[in-house]
Motif scaffolding. Structure first.
Motif, mmCIF file in Angstrom:
data_model
loop_
_atom_site.group_PDB
_atom_site.id
_atom_site.type_symbol
_atom_site.label_atom_id
_atom_site.label_comp_id
_atom_site.label_asym_id
_atom_site.label_seq_id
_atom_site.Cartn_x
_atom_site.Cartn_y
_atom_site.Cartn_z
ATOM 1 N N LEU A 1 45.380 27.871 42.120
ATOM 2 C CA LEU A 1 46.108 28.385 40.970
ATOM 3 C C LEU A 1 45.129 28.830 39.887
ATOM 4 C CD1 LEU A 1 48.899 25.668 40.747
ATOM 5 C CD2 LEU A 1 49.061 27.931 41.786
ATOM 6 N N GLU A 2 45.276 30.064 39.471
ATOM 7 C CA GLU A 2 44.474 30.618 38.372
ATOM 8 C C GLU A 2 45.406 30.741 37.170
ATOM 9 O OE1 GLU A 2 43.321 32.591 35.457
ATOM 10 O OE2 GLU A 2 44.442 34.011 36.719
ATOM 11 N N LYS A 3 45.159 29.990 36.103
ATOM 12 C CA LYS A 3 46.113 29.858 35.007
ATOM 13 C C LYS A 3 45.684 30.551 33.716
ATOM 14 C CE LYS A 3 47.884 25.365 36.579
ATOM 15 N NZ LYS A 3 48.253 23.990 36.151
ATOM 16 N N ARG A 4 44.515 31.168 33.680
ATOM 17 C CA ARG A 4 44.014 31.714 32.410
ATOM 18 C C ARG A 4 44.433 33.157 32.159
ATOM 19 N NH1 ARG A 4 37.831 31.374 32.053
ATOM 20 N NH2 ARG A 4 37.933 31.875 34.286
ATOM 21 N N SER A 5 44.682 33.913 33.207
ATOM 22 C CA SER A 5 44.869 35.361 33.071
ATOM 23 C C SER A 5 46.169 35.696 32.356
ATOM 24 C CB SER A 5 44.832 36.030 34.444
ATOM 25 O OG SER A 5 45.834 35.518 35.283
ATOM 26 N N ARG A 6 46.117 36.762 31.530
ATOM 27 C CA ARG A 6 47.279 37.227 30.796
ATOM 28 C C ARG A 6 47.638 38.670 31.121
ATOM 29 N NH1 ARG A 6 45.047 36.344 24.970
ATOM 30 N NH2 ARG A 6 43.330 37.402 26.043
ATOM 31 N N ASN A 7 46.771 39.363 31.845
ATOM 32 C CA ASN A 7 47.043 40.740 32.241
ATOM 33 C C ASN A 7 46.366 41.024 33.578
ATOM 34 O OD1 ASN A 7 44.287 41.260 31.653
ATOM 35 N ND2 ASN A 7 44.786 41.763 29.540
ATOM 36 N N THR A 8 46.510 42.248 34.058
ATOM 37 C CA THR A 8 46.019 42.585 35.387
ATOM 38 C C THR A 8 44.500 42.520 35.469
ATOM 39 O OG1 THR A 8 47.903 44.093 35.540
ATOM 40 C CG2 THR A 8 46.238 44.267 37.248
ATOM 41 N N TRP A 9 43.836 42.966 34.420
ATOM 42 C CA TRP A 9 42.376 42.916 34.415
ATOM 43 C C TRP A 9 41.883 41.474 34.521
ATOM 44 C CZ3 TRP A 9 38.058 45.155 35.382
ATOM 45 C CH2 TRP A 9 36.859 44.718 34.814
ATOM 46 N N GLU A 10 42.487 40.578 33.764
ATOM 47 C CA GLU A 10 42.089 39.178 33.824
ATOM 48 C C GLU A 10 42.478 38.543 35.158
ATOM 49 O OE1 GLU A 10 43.658 37.244 30.372
ATOM 50 O OE2 GLU A 10 42.221 38.194 29.014
ATOM 51 N N ASN A 11 43.566 39.007 35.772
ATOM 52 C CA ASN A 11 43.900 38.552 37.129
ATOM 53 C C ASN A 11 42.710 38.741 38.060
ATOM 54 O OD1 ASN A 11 47.314 39.800 37.017
ATOM 55 N ND2 ASN A 11 46.580 37.723 36.644
ATOM 56 N N ALA A 12 42.133 39.931 38.021
ATOM 57 C CA ALA A 12 41.021 40.257 38.910
ATOM 58 C C ALA A 12 39.758 39.470 38.550
ATOM 59 C CB ALA A 12 40.746 41.758 38.873
ATOM 60 N N VAL A 13 39.425 39.440 37.259
ATOM 61 C CA VAL A 13 38.186 38.786 36.818
ATOM 62 C C VAL A 13 38.222 37.290 37.103
ATOM 63 C CG1 VAL A 13 36.777 38.216 34.798
ATOM 64 C CG2 VAL A 13 37.709 40.523 35.054
ATOM 65 N N PHE A 14 39.284 36.618 36.672
ATOM 66 C CA PHE A 14 39.341 35.165 36.797
ATOM 67 C C PHE A 14 39.581 34.722 38.242
ATOM 68 C CE2 PHE A 14 40.917 35.143 32.148
ATOM 69 C CZ PHE A 14 39.614 35.190 31.699
ATOM 70 N N SER A 15 40.316 35.513 39.009
ATOM 71 C CA SER A 15 40.527 35.166 40.418
ATOM 72 C C SER A 15 39.224 35.232 41.192
ATOM 73 C CB SER A 15 41.560 36.103 41.049
ATOM 74 O OG SER A 15 42.833 35.909 40.487
ATOM 75 N N LYS A 16 38.416 36.240 40.905
ATOM 76 C CA LYS A 16 37.122 36.337 41.597
ATOM 77 C C LYS A 16 36.226 35.167 41.227
ATOM 78 C CE LYS A 16 33.261 39.346 42.686
ATOM 79 N NZ LYS A 16 32.495 40.581 42.387
ATOM 80 N N GLN A 17 36.243 34.780 39.947
ATOM 81 C CA GLN A 17 35.456 33.620 39.534
ATOM 82 C C GLN A 17 35.925 32.351 40.237
ATOM 83 O OE1 GLN A 17 35.738 33.413 35.269
ATOM 84 N NE2 GLN A 17 34.549 35.287 34.923
#
Length: 259
Positions: free
Chosen positions: A157-173
């Motif tokens: 579970l990735e809980k920090r993202s608030r938009n599509t760009w953050e979906n990609a950045v935080f999921s990769k991390q």
């Protein structure tokens, strides 16, 4: 940028623009009657175009058809599902999970998880609120998948993202995918071009697995339902605006990402 994008779109949705134009016409009715009449005529013309023509489908159709359903012939190492399928406010107030019109994202997660039992599962979605973190979509997903017979311990579970760009950045991390791994990206078909562009921008090649279609393969012969017509035009215009904005901010390598 997150806050600005939320405010910008709240003020410029088709419904809000029609309301603002109507209010402006009312204010001008005494001093500038001809201008007021012209604005009201414009509002009526826009409404007729949205509710009684295939215009919303014409706007949404190219987005939904950009990435076809994939033919999966190789093993799948992981599945990423983007948030946006849960109505957090209603779910919180009612004490139970409530899906919105993008609920196909979560049902696809369960179906693909069963089809590929060895694949890693990632759900990425935080809080959409401007002020304060609050609850995230990820808080509701484990109980949902468990209710459908899927082991929630399989989920990352990735809980920090608030938009599509953050979906990609935080999921990769979170995942740190290895070169050569085959990952599926699940999101609404109209949202897929922007989503794939973001994952490409962070150096994570994914295979698009679009769901949640609102248009048929062709726009001919579809009936017109006012509430769905408004939903489709708003979703379509939001995605086109998002594609332009993300490309200008270097969040997608192409203006209109393609397979």
């Amino acid at each position: 940028m997150f806050t600005l994008s939320k405010i910008f779109w709240a003020l410029l949705t088709p419904a809000m623009l029609l309301l603002l134009l109507t209010l402006l016409a009312c204010l001008l009715l005494r001093r500038r009657p001809r201008l007021a009449q012209g604005l009201l005529a414009l509002v009526i013309a826009i409404q007729l175009a949205i509710f009684l023509t295939p215009l919303p489908d014409w706007v949404l159709h190219p987005l939904e058809n950009r990435f076809p359903q994939p033919v999966l012939t190789q093993p799948v190492d992981g599945i990423i599902v983007l948030g946006g399928a849960i109505d957090i406010a209603v779910s919180h107030d009612r004490g139970r999970l409530e899906l919105n019109s993008a609920g196909d994202r979560l049902t696809a997660l369960v179906a693909l998880a069963r089809q590929y039992p060895q694949a890693k599962l990632v759900f990425t979605g935080g809080s959409p609120k401007i002020m304060g973190a609050g609850l995230s979509e990820s808080d509701y997903v484990p109980a949902f998948v468990q209710s459908l017979g899927l082991n929630p311990q399989r989920l990352l579970l990735e809980k920090r993202s608030r938009n599509t760009w953050e979906n990609a950045v935080f999921s990769k991390q979170l995942v740190q995918p290895r070169p050569g791994e085959h990952w599926l990206l699940v999101t609404s078909a109209s949202h897929m071009p922007r989503a794939v562009g973001c994952f490409r921008a962070v150096g994570w090649p994914v295979t698009a697995y679009p769901v949640d279609y609102l248009t048929a393969l062709t726009t001919s012969g579809q009936g017109f339902s006012p509430e769905w017509q408004l939903l489709k035009i708003e979703l379509g215009l939001k995605e086109w605006a998002g594609l332009v904005a993300y490309h200008l901010m270097n969040r997608t390598p192409d203006l209109f990402p393609a397979p």
